[in-house]
Design an enzyme around this catalytic site. Structure first.
Site, PDB file in Angstrom:
ATOM      1  N   GLY A 140       0.734  -1.238   0.036  1.00  0.00           N
ATOM      2  CA  GLY A 140      -0.243   0.093   0.022  1.00  0.00           C
ATOM      3  C   GLY A 140       0.994   1.353   0.002  1.00  0.00           C
TER       4      GLY A 140
ATOM      5  N   SER B 223       9.291   5.718  -3.336  1.00  0.00           N
ATOM      6  CA  SER B 223       9.268   4.946  -2.208  1.00  0.00           C
ATOM      7  C   SER B 223       8.237   5.360  -1.336  1.00  0.00           C
ATOM      8  CB  SER B 223      10.495   4.778  -1.384  1.00  0.00           C
ATOM      9  OG  SER B 223      10.358   4.019  -0.373  1.00  0.00           O
ATOM     10  N   SER B 224       7.445   4.561  -0.664  1.00  0.00           N
ATOM     11  CA  SER B 224       6.463   4.690   0.081  1.00  0.00           C
ATOM     12  C   SER B 224       6.924   5.487   1.466  1.00  0.00           C
ATOM     13  CB  SER B 224       5.510   3.408   0.753  1.00  0.00           C
ATOM     14  OG  SER B 224       5.048   2.993  -0.255  1.00  0.00           O
TER      15      SER B 224
ATOM     16  N   LYS C  64      13.498  -1.728  -8.215  1.00  0.00           N
ATOM     17  CA  LYS C  64      13.635  -0.927  -6.814  1.00  0.00           C
ATOM     18  C   LYS C  64      14.122  -1.895  -5.658  1.00  0.00           C
ATOM     19  CE  LYS C  64      13.311   2.126  -3.654  1.00  0.00           C
ATOM     20  NZ  LYS C  64      12.459   1.859  -2.662  1.00  0.00           N
TER      21      LYS C  64
ATOM     22  N   HIS D 240       4.417   1.684  -8.330  1.00  0.00           N
ATOM     23  CA  HIS D 240       3.711   0.686  -8.028  1.00  0.00           C
ATOM     24  C   HIS D 240       2.782   0.829  -9.345  1.00  0.00           C
ATOM     25  CE1 HIS D 240       4.061   1.375  -3.611  1.00  0.00           C
ATOM     26  NE2 HIS D 240       4.379   0.374  -3.638  1.00  0.00           N
TER      27      HIS D 240
HETATM   28  P1  AMP Z   1       6.050  -2.363  -1.559  1.00  0.00           P
HETATM   29  O1  AMP Z   1       5.003  -1.745  -1.474  1.00  0.00           O
HETATM   30  O2  AMP Z   1       7.143  -1.318  -1.167  1.00  0.00           O
HETATM   31  O3  AMP Z   1       6.357  -3.674  -0.971  1.00  0.00           O
HETATM   32  O4  AMP Z   1       6.369  -2.371  -3.238  1.00  0.00           O
HETATM   33  C1  AMP Z   1       5.638  -3.152  -3.948  1.00  0.00           C
HETATM   34  C2  AMP Z   1       6.079  -3.491  -5.213  1.00  0.00           C
HETATM   35  O5  AMP Z   1       6.506  -2.259  -6.040  1.00  0.00           O
HETATM   36  C3  AMP Z   1       7.701  -4.101  -5.100  1.00  0.00           C
HETATM   37  O6  AMP Z   1       7.924  -5.300  -6.162  1.00  0.00           O
HETATM   38  C4  AMP Z   1       8.535  -3.064  -5.144  1.00  0.00           C
HETATM   39  O7  AMP Z   1       9.760  -3.441  -5.951  1.00  0.00           O
HETATM   40  C5  AMP Z   1       7.848  -2.295  -6.227  1.00  0.00           C
HETATM   41  N1  AMP Z   1       8.329  -0.716  -6.295  1.00  0.00           N
HETATM   42  C6  AMP Z   1       8.303  -0.047  -5.226  1.00  0.00           C
HETATM   43  N2  AMP Z   1       9.056   1.408  -5.490  1.00  0.00           N
HETATM   44  C7  AMP Z   1       9.204   1.071  -6.897  1.00  0.00           C
HETATM   45  C8  AMP Z   1       9.525   2.222  -7.898  1.00  0.00           C
HETATM   46  N3  AMP Z   1      10.150   3.352  -7.509  1.00  0.00           N
HETATM   47  N4  AMP Z   1       9.677   1.961  -8.936  1.00  0.00           N
HETATM   48  C9  AMP Z   1       9.125   0.470  -9.477  1.00  0.00           C
HETATM   49  N5  AMP Z   1       8.599  -0.446  -8.675  1.00  0.00           N
HETATM   50  C10 AMP Z   1       8.537   0.001  -7.453  1.00  0.00           C
END
Ligand code: AMP
Length: 285
Positions: free
Chosen positions: A31, A187-188, A151, A37
């Site tokens: 989320g 990034s979140s 990422k 995302h």
């Molecule tokens: P997370 O919500 O941080 O667990 O990320 C969910 C997915 O989104 C993971 O596969 C991350 O690698 C991808 N993701 C997060 N940030 C980025 C970004 N800046 N560019 C591309 N994919 C991302």
């Protein structure tokens, strides 16, 4: 857009679609969605019939209780972004749905160095928890394709190995890093940085580019030192800066030792831990 909260209902829906010959793409997230995302959603939509996005802040991958507690939760906003991206299916379960009492969900496979270097060395239990949730979600969704971001380079490498060792039919598609205009990887966690700190944090991408741009004339050791200095001089605290083989993630000392090379880093901006990476040399195809 359909929003499921229960495993059995989602499974029932997806199996009816699979029986009708539809292909399923899966984008797992925690989320607090941003354009990084959404790029995974868009890629999935290009490649399969039905895209499932999960939103689940997985407690088992947090090694720090405060980090888990402070992780941003913005479900309403997330659903709006997913609706705009025309996502077909959302899965937003509770912790008990994902980890019901009595169900053994731990993944016992040997990843060797893949899970002990870089993030693995600094975040005990993080990758075990990540594998646990991805494996459980793959059991539920049974996608044809799984979309993850470069990422989290080490995460993607580990999931690739897990899929191989557990002989799943799912194909992993690793998608490029989406960055803010000044270069900071989206990034979140960036939500917790002020505008000025975000601007300062672009040094991380600059340090990766510095290594890439100078690899023809300088050694790995020299460039790692220079990159760390750039980060420190900007006021961030580097945790690690590695130049590694893109498959095994073993640290490299000579450019000639691999034809697939990635530079990976982690650093603190204040108390926010950021990671980034850049592929320095692409494998020959
Ligand atoms: P997370 O919500 O941080 O667990 O990320 C969910 C997915 O989104 C993971 O596969 C991350 O690698 C991808 N993701 C997060 N940030 C980025 C970004 N800046 N560019 C591309 N994919 C991302």
């Amino acid at each position: 857009m359909l929003v499921f909260k229960q495993v059995e209902e989602l499974k029932k829906y997806l199996s009816s679609k699979q029986q009708a010959g539809k292909t399923i793409g899966f984008v797992p997230t925690m989320g607090a969605l941003h354009n990084g995302h959404i790029s995974l959603i868009n890629r999935s939509k290009q490649e399969v019939d039905i895209t499932v996005c999960s939103i689940f802040v997985n407690p088992t991958q947090f090694d720090d209780a405060t980090d888990l507690e402070k992780y941003p939760r913005t479900l309403e906003n997330d659903l709006e972004l997913l609706l705009n991206a025309q996502t077909e299916v959302i899965f937003a379960p509770t912790v008990l749905e994902v980890y019901p009492k009595g169900l053994e969900t731990a993944v016992n496979i040997n990843l060797g160095e893949l899970a002990t270097v870089m993030e693995g060395a600094f975040r005990p239990g993080h990758f075990e928890g990540m594998m646990e949730v991805v494996n459980r979600l793959l059991d539920i969704v049974e996608p044809d394709k799984l979309f993850m971001g470069q990422k989290d380079f080490q995460q993607a490498a580990i999931v690739k190995e897990m899929i191989k060792q557990t002989k799943r039919p799912t194909k992993l598609v690793v998608c490029p890093i989406i960055r803010e205009s000044h270069g900071l990887a989206m990034s979140s966690r960036n939500e917790r940085l002020g505008a000025e700190d975000r601007e300062t944090s672009q040094i991380l991408y600059k340090s990766l580019k510095h290594v890439k741009n100078n690899m023809a004339t300088k050694s790995i050791e020299q460039l790692k030192k220079e990159a760390v200095k750039m980060i420190e001089d900007a006021g961030l605290k580097p945790v690690y800066f590695e130049v590694s083989d893109g498959n095994s993630l073993s640290a490299l000392t000579e450019w000639e030792d691999s034809d697939y090379i990635v530079a990976c880093l982690a650093a603190f901006m204040g108390n926010i831990r950021l990671i980034d990476n850049e592929i320095i040399k692409f494998p020959k195809v």
